[in-house]
Design a protein around this motif. Sequence first.
Motif, PDB file in Angstrom:
ATOM      1  N   VAL A 115       0.817  -1.216   0.000  1.00 48.36           N
ATOM      2  CA  VAL A 115       0.000   0.000   0.000  1.00 48.36           C
ATOM      3  C   VAL A 115       0.849   1.264   0.000  1.00 48.36           C
ATOM      4  O   VAL A 115       0.338   2.360  -0.226  1.00 48.36           O
ATOM      5  N   SER A 120      -3.519   0.269  -4.317  1.00 48.02           N
ATOM      6  CA  SER A 120      -4.644   0.782  -3.540  1.00 48.02           C
ATOM      7  C   SER A 120      -5.341  -0.330  -2.774  1.00 48.02           C
ATOM      8  O   SER A 120      -6.044  -0.061  -1.794  1.00 48.02           O
ATOM      9  N   GLN A 121      -5.134  -1.587  -3.192  1.00 49.99           N
ATOM     10  CA  GLN A 121      -5.729  -2.719  -2.490  1.00 49.99           C
ATOM     11  C   GLN A 121      -4.775  -3.894  -2.526  1.00 49.99           C
ATOM     12  O   GLN A 121      -4.184  -4.212  -3.572  1.00 49.99           O
ATOM     13  N   ASN A 142      -4.552  -5.031   2.907  1.00 47.80           N
ATOM     14  CA  ASN A 142      -3.870  -3.737   2.976  1.00 47.80           C
ATOM     15  C   ASN A 142      -2.787  -3.821   4.059  1.00 47.80           C
ATOM     16  O   ASN A 142      -1.893  -4.642   3.965  1.00 47.80           O
ATOM     17  N   ASP A 143      -2.886  -3.038   5.136  1.00 50.94           N
ATOM     18  CA  ASP A 143      -1.874  -3.127   6.194  1.00 50.94           C
ATOM     19  C   ASP A 143      -2.430  -3.755   7.464  1.00 50.94           C
ATOM     20  O   ASP A 143      -1.871  -3.594   8.554  1.00 50.94           O
TER      21      ASP A 143
END
Length: 441
Positions: A115, A120-121, A142-143
């Motif tokens: 990310v 973005s994903q 993501n994170d």
Amino acid sequence: MVFILADDLGYGDVGSNGQKLIATPHLDKLAKSGIRFTQFYAGTSVCAPSRASLMTGLHTGHTPVRGNFEIEPEGQFPIPDSTFTMAKMFQQAGYATGLFGKWGLGFPGSEGEPVRQGFSQFYGYNCQRQSHNFFPDHLWENDQRVPLPNTFLHQEQYAADLIQKKAVSFLQNNRNHPFFLYMAFTLPHASLQLPKGDKAFDAYKQKFKEAPQPIRPGWQGIGYEPQPYPRAAYAAMVSRLDQYVGELVHELKRLGLEKNTLIVFTSDNGPHLEGGNDPEFFQSSGGLRGKKRDLYEGGIRVPMFAAWPSVIKAGAESSQVGAIWDFLPTFAQLVGQPVPKRGDGVSLLPTWFGKGKQLQHPFLYWEFHEDGGRQAVRIGDWKGVRLGVLKNRHAPIQLFNLANDPAEKHDISATHPEVVQRIARLMEQEHVEIASFPFWR
């Protein structure tokens, strides 16, 4: 744009490249619907540096990541925040960017996280070491860490299935918006694991008449899970990869996106030997010398094809010499973004589209930092390989002529000293020493 990267899939593991024992109907159909390359190369012969080469458009003498440098408890050495990646390029062009599968270029919380590098994903494995288990106790979205109910005793959720579902959702959610889907499958990398009831697994057991192999008792979830039917399992994993690709193509058709979507398929390196796999049985290297971790052809020459209905001619085949670092300039030209000045690739669009003059590589360069260190250079049909680099940066160079000897059986360095000298100069020139991945000791 759908970019599909298989994990440890050999040049000869797909039917379109001569595979006889494993069924890959969806991949074969995809190859026939577009252009298939017969001389295409990975970034190097293991995961992280090859993927760094893909993301940066740089060969492994220039990439910021040049080896499988492990970070505890989870992850690998991160690509720097300043790195210009393929994903960042697509974002600049207004594309939604999604990565589903394996990353391996920056541990959780680092500057190398997906990310933070243009996606973005993201859903899948941050860490390539964690991806050796297809029934992990967590993945990443993501994170954020996503716990899973798996243990080594209770394998409930097959990670590849979960990743596939997220990728299909990404297509559905972005059907009305330009998107770049990076599908980094973990198949057919070891461990050789499959979900319960996999029909292909049972079918291959019967087809190969494979007797169960003795396995060590008491496996506690550390290292590759023992597999009593390694041949059937590997074949079933390749077939499962094929199935997933077929599902993605089907979804593109269902969404009405097929004619406006470029699909590219390749692999990160040659076939592996881990977990009981038997690449000789399947001729996974396609008759080429070497496997994963080798810089001979079998370790770095990989399947590659690109399909785009009505844009790329169906049934085309090309002997154009290309490498994974060509994709960044190719895609940059495709979406109208400036090509980075510091890059090692050339755009493949003239070959794909059959229009314009195709630039040629004056040479290709690879390096590998394990097993004593290795370098390789290809100039035209000449191929030079140097082993034992970490102890002797001037170690002897083996020389092969790929036109006459694609399997690299005959070292002809003694009769062509001028070519050897030229390759030696390139090996010296193209390795740019960096403190994080030193080569000369």
